[in-house]
Design a protein around this motif. Structure first.
Motif, short mmCIF file in Angstrom:
data_model
loop_
_atom_site.label_atom_id
_atom_site.label_comp_id
_atom_site.label_asym_id
_atom_site.label_seq_id
_atom_site.Cartn_x
_atom_site.Cartn_y
_atom_site.Cartn_z
N HIS A 173 35.91 32.32 34.71
CA HIS A 173 35.97 31.64 33.41
C HIS A 173 34.87 30.59 33.30
O HIS A 173 34.20 30.48 32.26
CB HIS A 173 37.34 30.99 33.23
CG HIS A 173 37.50 30.27 31.93
ND1 HIS A 173 37.61 30.92 30.72
CD2 HIS A 173 37.55 28.94 31.64
CE1 HIS A 173 37.73 30.03 29.75
NE2 HIS A 173 37.70 28.82 30.29
N LYS A 205 31.42 32.34 32.91
CA LYS A 205 31.27 32.91 31.57
C LYS A 205 30.90 31.84 30.56
O LYS A 205 30.06 32.05 29.67
CB LYS A 205 32.57 33.60 31.15
CG LYS A 205 32.51 34.25 29.78
CD LYS A 205 33.83 34.92 29.44
CE LYS A 205 33.79 35.55 28.05
NZ LYS A 205 35.09 36.19 27.69
N THR A 206 31.50 30.65 30.70
CA THR A 206 31.22 29.56 29.76
C THR A 206 29.87 28.91 30.04
O THR A 206 29.07 28.69 29.13
CB THR A 206 32.33 28.50 29.83
OG1 THR A 206 33.60 29.12 29.58
CG2 THR A 206 32.10 27.41 28.81
N ASN A 252 42.85 25.66 36.14
CA ASN A 252 43.96 26.54 35.76
C ASN A 252 45.12 25.68 35.29
O ASN A 252 45.51 24.72 35.95
CB ASN A 252 44.39 27.41 36.93
CG ASN A 252 43.41 28.53 37.21
OD1 ASN A 252 42.95 29.20 36.30
ND2 ASN A 252 43.07 28.73 38.48
N GLN A 270 46.74 29.93 33.32
CA GLN A 270 45.59 30.51 32.64
C GLN A 270 44.43 29.53 32.73
O GLN A 270 44.61 28.32 32.74
CB GLN A 270 45.89 30.84 31.18
CG GLN A 270 45.99 29.64 30.25
CD GLN A 270 46.16 30.05 28.80
OE1 GLN A 270 46.82 31.05 28.52
NE2 GLN A 270 45.58 29.30 27.89
N PRO A 271 43.19 30.05 32.82
CA PRO A 271 42.03 29.16 32.93
C PRO A 271 41.71 28.49 31.61
O PRO A 271 41.76 29.12 30.55
CB PRO A 271 40.91 30.12 33.36
CG PRO A 271 41.31 31.44 32.78
CD PRO A 271 42.82 31.47 32.85
#
Length: 298
Positions: A101, A104-105, A174, A183-184
């Motif tokens: 995550h 990706k960011t 998380n 969830q991240p």
């Protein structure tokens, strides 16, 4: 008694001992989740006090001065990120999820990236992806260890050359979720979000007489912003640890269920083998008795 019966008995004993360990770890994980969640809730009053102090400092400023992120293009300077992970086992894909995550960011931002990793396993994954890791920190093992870690993170990010001109800091961790374990998520710490500032200024002072900030409020506002960042980082770390223990709790519950099924199978086989051994001994006794009876008759 046959060797297979003795082997099954040993396996049942080993599985029972393992289940006791699993249930102890499950209880510890459940207890840890509660402690970390309570630490976040305990910050609620302090968070409100800091928010009211910031409201008192910011309410007299011009609206244009409340959106510092618009003063420079998004690609200016370097992007700093703090990624919280885990260095303990039995947490499933905990580290993989948050690193994926974060990557990706961060990789979508056209700027140099400086990352501070909380956890050696997170650092290794970030480094293997080609991300520069400015610092690595041990994952806290208790609630008491969170505050010293946050102090170090604040000091190191504030004094890093890449964050000197215009700080741009994100935090990745998380977050616990009902039914989904975790969830991240990411949160931008600096510059302060315009929507957050608008919500802050929209609140009302709890008494009819709003306060006045002595001495212009610049030093006070900086101190309050630093406390706001401390609260945000502390909450992120505590929620990450709660998510880690939630993942471990789920793993221990699955292991406990699997051991129950294994024990049921082993005990069924043990009783079957034991009954077969007893039947064989009875048949031997009956055969011997019949042989003796025939000898007596003869």
């Amino acid at each position: 008694m046959s060797d297979s019966v003795a082997t099954l008995r040993h396996q049942i004993g080993s599985a029972t001992d393992l289940q006791a360990v699993v249930r102890t770890m499950r209880a510890l994980a459940a207890s840890s989740i509660s402690q970390y969640e309570q630490s976040v809730l305990a910050l609620a009053d302090y968070r409100r006090a800091v928010s009211l102090g910031l409201w008192a400092c910011l309410r007299t400023l011009a609206p244009a001065s409340l959106t510092p992120e618009q003063s420079k293009p998004a690609s200016a300077g370097a992007v700093g990120a703090i990624v919280f992970g885990s260095d303990q086992g039995l947490v499933g894909q905990f580290n993989e999820v948050i690193v994926d995550h974060a990557l990706k960011t961060l990789l979508a931002m056209p700027a140099k990236r400086e990352v501070w990793a909380v956890g050696e396993r997170v650092r290794a994954r970030l480094a293997s992806a080609g991300v520069s890791v400015a610092g690595t920190y041990a994952v806290p093992a208790s609630v008491e260890a969170i505050a010293p870690l946050v102090d170090r993170l604040q000091l190191d990010t504030e004094t890093h050359p890449s964050q000197a001109a215009q700080p741009r800091i994100y935090v990745f961790y998380n977050q616990p979720r009902p039914g989904a374990l975790f969830q991240p998520v990411e949160q931008r710490l600096l510059p302060l979000d315009a929507q957050w500032l608008a919500g802050l200024l929209a609140q009302r002072w709890p008494t009819p007489n709003p306060p006045e900030v002595i001495g212009g409020g610049t030093a006070t506002m900086r101190a309050l912003i630093r406390e706001h960042l401390f609260i945000s980082l502390f909450s992120a770390c505590a929620e990450s640890l709660a998510s880690e223990n939630a993942s471990r709790l789920a793993a221990m519950e699955r292991a406990d269920k699997n051991i129950d099924e294994l024990l049921a199978s082993l005990r069924g086989r043990f009783h079957s083998e034991r009954q077969s051994a007893i039947d064989e001994e009875l048949f031997d006794v009956m055969a011997g008795y019949e042989a003796l009876s025939e000898d007596d008759i003869g």
